[in-house]
Design a protein around this motif. Structure first.
Motif, PDB file in Angstrom:
ATOM      1  N   GLU A 130       9.484   4.979  10.259  1.00 53.44           N
ATOM      2  CA  GLU A 130      10.619   5.811   9.873  1.00 53.44           C
ATOM      3  C   GLU A 130      11.670   5.028   9.089  1.00 53.44           C
ATOM      4  O   GLU A 130      12.489   5.620   8.387  1.00 53.44           O
ATOM      5  N   THR A 131      11.611   3.720   9.154  1.00 55.65           N
ATOM      6  CA  THR A 131      12.563   2.875   8.425  1.00 55.65           C
ATOM      7  C   THR A 131      12.036   2.403   7.069  1.00 55.65           C
ATOM      8  O   THR A 131      12.738   1.690   6.357  1.00 55.65           O
ATOM      9  N   ASP A 132      10.806   2.801   6.695  1.00 52.40           N
ATOM     10  CA  ASP A 132      10.281   2.292   5.422  1.00 52.40           C
ATOM     11  C   ASP A 132      10.937   2.982   4.231  1.00 52.40           C
ATOM     12  O   ASP A 132      11.620   3.994   4.359  1.00 52.40           O
ATOM     13  N   ALA A 133      10.735   2.390   3.072  1.00 58.25           N
ATOM     14  CA  ALA A 133      11.462   2.776   1.859  1.00 58.25           C
ATOM     15  C   ALA A 133      11.214   4.209   1.406  1.00 58.25           C
ATOM     16  O   ALA A 133      12.061   4.781   0.713  1.00 58.25           O
ATOM     17  N   ALA A 134      10.106   4.812   1.762  1.00 62.68           N
ATOM     18  CA  ALA A 134       9.785   6.151   1.274  1.00 62.68           C
ATOM     19  C   ALA A 134       9.767   7.215   2.369  1.00 62.68           C
ATOM     20  O   ALA A 134       9.566   8.383   2.069  1.00 62.68           O
ATOM     21  N   TRP A 135       9.942   6.824   3.611  1.00 60.86           N
ATOM     22  CA  TRP A 135       9.808   7.767   4.728  1.00 60.86           C
ATOM     23  C   TRP A 135      10.703   8.984   4.520  1.00 60.86           C
ATOM     24  O   TRP A 135      11.842   8.836   4.105  1.00 60.86           O
ATOM     25  N   PRO A 136      10.241  10.180   4.778  1.00 61.83           N
ATOM     26  CA  PRO A 136       8.909  10.596   5.229  1.00 61.83           C
ATOM     27  C   PRO A 136       7.994  11.010   4.082  1.00 61.83           C
ATOM     28  O   PRO A 136       6.936  11.583   4.303  1.00 61.83           O
ATOM     29  N   GLN A 137       8.376  10.721   2.868  1.00 63.68           N
ATOM     30  CA  GLN A 137       7.594  11.094   1.692  1.00 63.68           C
ATOM     31  C   GLN A 137       6.369  10.191   1.528  1.00 63.68           C
ATOM     32  O   GLN A 137       6.323   9.104   2.100  1.00 63.68           O
ATOM     33  N   PRO A 138       5.403  10.608   0.692  1.00 58.74           N
ATOM     34  CA  PRO A 138       4.280   9.718   0.364  1.00 58.74           C
ATOM     35  C   PRO A 138       4.783   8.457  -0.340  1.00 58.74           C
ATOM     36  O   PRO A 138       5.853   8.467  -0.955  1.00 58.74           O
ATOM     37  N   VAL A 139       4.022   7.389  -0.267  1.00 60.04           N
ATOM     38  CA  VAL A 139       4.456   6.111  -0.841  1.00 60.04           C
ATOM     39  C   VAL A 139       4.319   6.057  -2.357  1.00 60.04           C
ATOM     40  O   VAL A 139       5.026   5.292  -3.007  1.00 60.04           O
ATOM     41  N   TRP A 140       3.456   6.872  -2.934  1.00 56.11           N
ATOM     42  CA  TRP A 140       3.168   6.782  -4.357  1.00 56.11           C
ATOM     43  C   TRP A 140       4.377   7.166  -5.205  1.00 56.11           C
ATOM     44  O   TRP A 140       4.884   8.275  -5.132  1.00 56.11           O
ATOM     45  N   GLY A 141       4.844   6.215  -6.025  1.00 59.95           N
ATOM     46  CA  GLY A 141       5.894   6.470  -6.980  1.00 59.95           C
ATOM     47  C   GLY A 141       7.282   6.688  -6.397  1.00 59.95           C
ATOM     48  O   GLY A 141       8.206   7.063  -7.114  1.00 59.95           O
ATOM     49  N   LYS A 142       7.450   6.445  -5.132  1.00 62.93           N
ATOM     50  CA  LYS A 142       8.738   6.708  -4.489  1.00 62.93           C
ATOM     51  C   LYS A 142       9.749   5.592  -4.772  1.00 62.93           C
ATOM     52  O   LYS A 142      10.886   5.864  -5.102  1.00 62.93           O
ATOM     53  N   VAL A 143       9.334   4.357  -4.587  1.00 61.73           N
ATOM     54  CA  VAL A 143      10.190   3.201  -4.867  1.00 61.73           C
ATOM     55  C   VAL A 143       9.387   2.183  -5.668  1.00 61.73           C
ATOM     56  O   VAL A 143       8.154   2.184  -5.644  1.00 61.73           O
ATOM     57  N   ALA A 144      10.085   1.306  -6.354  1.00 64.77           N
ATOM     58  CA  ALA A 144       9.414   0.280  -7.152  1.00 64.77           C
ATOM     59  C   ALA A 144       8.592  -0.642  -6.250  1.00 64.77           C
ATOM     60  O   ALA A 144       9.002  -0.970  -5.133  1.00 64.77           O
ATOM     61  N   CYS A 145       7.448  -1.019  -6.757  1.00 63.71           N
ATOM     62  CA  CYS A 145       6.585  -1.961  -6.040  1.00 63.71           C
ATOM     63  C   CYS A 145       7.334  -3.283  -5.850  1.00 63.71           C
ATOM     64  O   CYS A 145       8.028  -3.750  -6.746  1.00 63.71           O
ATOM     65  N   LYS A 146       7.171  -3.854  -4.664  1.00 65.17           N
ATOM     66  CA  LYS A 146       7.815  -5.123  -4.335  1.00 65.17           C
ATOM     67  C   LYS A 146       6.701  -6.133  -4.006  1.00 65.17           C
ATOM     68  O   LYS A 146       6.227  -6.177  -2.874  1.00 65.17           O
ATOM     69  N   PRO A 147       6.251  -6.906  -4.994  1.00 65.32           N
ATOM     70  CA  PRO A 147       5.129  -7.821  -4.765  1.00 65.32           C
ATOM     71  C   PRO A 147       5.424  -8.850  -3.673  1.00 65.32           C
ATOM     72  O   PRO A 147       6.568  -9.270  -3.479  1.00 65.32           O
ATOM     73  N   TYR A 148       4.380  -9.232  -2.961  1.00 66.08           N
ATOM     74  CA  TYR A 148       4.477 -10.286  -1.958  1.00 66.08           C
ATOM     75  C   TYR A 148       4.628 -11.639  -2.652  1.00 66.08           C
ATOM     76  O   TYR A 148       4.075 -11.855  -3.731  1.00 66.08           O
ATOM     77  N   ASP A 149       5.329 -12.555  -2.008  1.00 69.67           N
ATOM     78  CA  ASP A 149       5.269 -13.935  -2.471  1.00 69.67           C
ATOM     79  C   ASP A 149       4.072 -14.597  -1.784  1.00 69.67           C
ATOM     80  O   ASP A 149       3.530 -14.072  -0.815  1.00 69.67           O
ATOM     81  N   GLU A 150       3.657 -15.727  -2.313  1.00 69.97           N
ATOM     82  CA  GLU A 150       2.444 -16.392  -1.831  1.00 69.97           C
ATOM     83  C   GLU A 150       2.526 -16.744  -0.348  1.00 69.97           C
ATOM     84  O   GLU A 150       1.565 -16.561   0.400  1.00 69.97           O
ATOM     85  N   ALA A 151       3.675 -17.200   0.106  1.00 71.14           N
ATOM     86  CA  ALA A 151       3.843 -17.579   1.511  1.00 71.14           C
ATOM     87  C   ALA A 151       3.673 -16.375   2.435  1.00 71.14           C
ATOM     88  O   ALA A 151       3.074 -16.480   3.507  1.00 71.14           O
ATOM     89  N   THR A 152       4.161 -15.219   2.013  1.00 73.38           N
ATOM     90  CA  THR A 152       4.057 -14.023   2.836  1.00 73.38           C
ATOM     91  C   THR A 152       2.614 -13.529   2.893  1.00 73.38           C
ATOM     92  O   THR A 152       2.161 -13.041   3.929  1.00 73.38           O
ATOM     93  N   VAL A 153       1.886 -13.654   1.797  1.00 69.19           N
ATOM     94  CA  VAL A 153       0.467 -13.286   1.805  1.00 69.19           C
ATOM     95  C   VAL A 153      -0.281 -14.169   2.804  1.00 69.19           C
ATOM     96  O   VAL A 153      -1.102 -13.671   3.585  1.00 69.19           O
ATOM     97  N   ILE A 154       0.005 -15.454   2.814  1.00 73.70           N
ATOM     98  CA  ILE A 154      -0.637 -16.366   3.770  1.00 73.70           C
ATOM     99  C   ILE A 154      -0.286 -15.964   5.199  1.00 73.70           C
ATOM    100  O   ILE A 154      -1.159 -15.923   6.075  1.00 73.70           O
ATOM    101  N   GLN A 155       0.979 -15.653   5.453  1.00 73.04           N
ATOM    102  CA  GLN A 155       1.393 -15.203   6.791  1.00 73.04           C
ATOM    103  C   GLN A 155       0.677 -13.912   7.179  1.00 73.04           C
ATOM    104  O   GLN A 155       0.250 -13.754   8.326  1.00 73.04           O
ATOM    105  N   MET A 156       0.545 -12.988   6.234  1.00 69.67           N
ATOM    106  CA  MET A 156      -0.147 -11.724   6.505  1.00 69.67           C
ATOM    107  C   MET A 156      -1.612 -11.992   6.865  1.00 69.67           C
ATOM    108  O   MET A 156      -2.129 -11.430   7.827  1.00 69.67           O
TER     109      MET A 156
END
Length: 143
Positions: A100-126
């Motif tokens: 409920e706290t995400d950037a597009a809630w409760p709408q679909p995610v497509w085209g709602k907010v600009a894409c926010k790419p991961y940084d390399e460190a966050t991808v490794i953590q994920m």
């Protein structure tokens, strides 16, 4: 014999996590949401009904397995699962942990907010988080 190739757009927009029995598991490069994509490693497939019955069942199992695990890991309010294919024709299934706290809630995610790419460190953590989550059934890609 045809060999599986990931659609170039999916390859550009995602990071390979690993392989299930049927599908590749990809991380969408959008840190706004925990957004994953399953792509069956079957050539020339655009629709679910084009898969064999066994592959349909395997894909449904993989979708359910991923959704259940991600719901817990990300404390999701709702798991969104979708196979649209309007822009990328190759069969792929989105599995998105929504809160409920995400950037597009409760709408679909497509085209709602600009894409926010991961940084390399966050991808490794994920990837590290996922290794503790998917301890069986997933063969991780080499980093």
């Amino acid at each position: 014999m045809d060999t599986f190739q990931l659609d170039p757009q999916l390859a550009a927009d995602t990071c390979l996590i690993g392989d299930f029995k049927l599908s590749q598991l990809l991380l969408m490069n959008d840190a706004n949401y925990p957004w994953f994509i399953l792509v069956p490693r079957v050539t020339d497939i655009q629709e679910l009904y084009q898969l064999s019955e066994d592959d349909q069942q395997q894909l449904m199992w993989e979708i359910s397995y991923v959704a259940e695990k991600l719901k817990d890991l990300f404390a999701a309010t709702k798991m969104n699962v979708a196979a649209l294919g309007n822009q990328v024709r190759q069969l792929h299934v989105h599995v998105i942990a929504r809160r409920e706290t995400d950037a597009a809630w409760p709408q679909p995610v497509w085209g709602k907010v600009a894409c926010k790419p991961y940084d390399e460190a966050t991808v490794i953590q994920m990837k590290d988080k996922l290794r503790t989550l998917f301890t069986t059934y997933l063969q991780y890609a080499n980093d």
